[in-house]
Design an enzyme around this catalytic site. Sequence first.
Site, mmCIF file in Angstrom:
data_model
loop_
_atom_site.group_PDB
_atom_site.id
_atom_site.type_symbol
_atom_site.label_atom_id
_atom_site.label_comp_id
_atom_site.label_asym_id
_atom_site.label_seq_id
_atom_site.Cartn_x
_atom_site.Cartn_y
_atom_site.Cartn_z
ATOM 1 N N ASP A 44 -6.928 -1.393 -5.024
ATOM 2 C CA ASP A 44 -8.089 -1.013 -4.220
ATOM 3 C C ASP A 44 -8.946 0.008 -4.966
ATOM 4 O O ASP A 44 -10.178 -0.058 -4.936
ATOM 5 C CB ASP A 44 -7.629 -0.437 -2.882
ATOM 6 C CG ASP A 44 -6.777 -1.417 -2.088
ATOM 7 O OD1 ASP A 44 -7.031 -2.635 -2.177
ATOM 8 O OD2 ASP A 44 -5.856 -0.961 -1.389
ATOM 9 N N ASP B 25 0.855 -1.185 0.000
ATOM 10 C CA ASP B 25 0.000 0.000 0.000
ATOM 11 C C ASP B 25 0.887 1.229 0.000
ATOM 12 O O ASP B 25 1.977 1.225 0.584
ATOM 13 C CB ASP B 25 -0.901 0.013 1.240
ATOM 14 C CG ASP B 25 -2.010 -1.022 1.170
ATOM 15 O OD1 ASP B 25 -2.505 -1.294 0.062
ATOM 16 O OD2 ASP B 25 -2.390 -1.549 2.233
#
Length: 157
Positions: free
Chosen positions: A132, A114
């Site tokens: 995402d 991330d």
Amino acid sequence: MFTRTTGLAGMATALGADQATKAVVSANSAALAGGVPVFPGFKLVFLRNDGVTFGLLGGVPWWALAALALAIVVWLAVLMARATDHLEALAYGLVIGGALGNVADRLRYGAVTDFLDFYVRDWHWPAFNLSDVAVVGGVLLLLLQQAWVARGHKHSS
């Protein structure tokens, strides 16, 4: 037939963009470890999340999360193949591409990379990645497509 092509294009775009950005982030992990401000309220970071959305299910074996995601991808691929219009196929493709991007990370690192960190003062939204974004975008497109059809508009095949 052409509808599936739209879905496959969405999948390839989501997966390619995700993997390319994660490669750049991973190659610069040391520089990003403390976060690099881009503009007020947003910085780039380097994190590895062994859970799912918002860090839920952290500590669950990586292979179990990867297997679950792959099972969902198979189901979504069937739905994409049955899609009746381009928007629906694209939406499924984005979700599939996003899921596969995170599965690729789990297979390589046992966790998901991330790097997008949005915040207001000391409150940070959980960091996320382009996979995402693709999943959320695909789900929103599915909702919009269903609302379009529910209002009596024809499919856009």
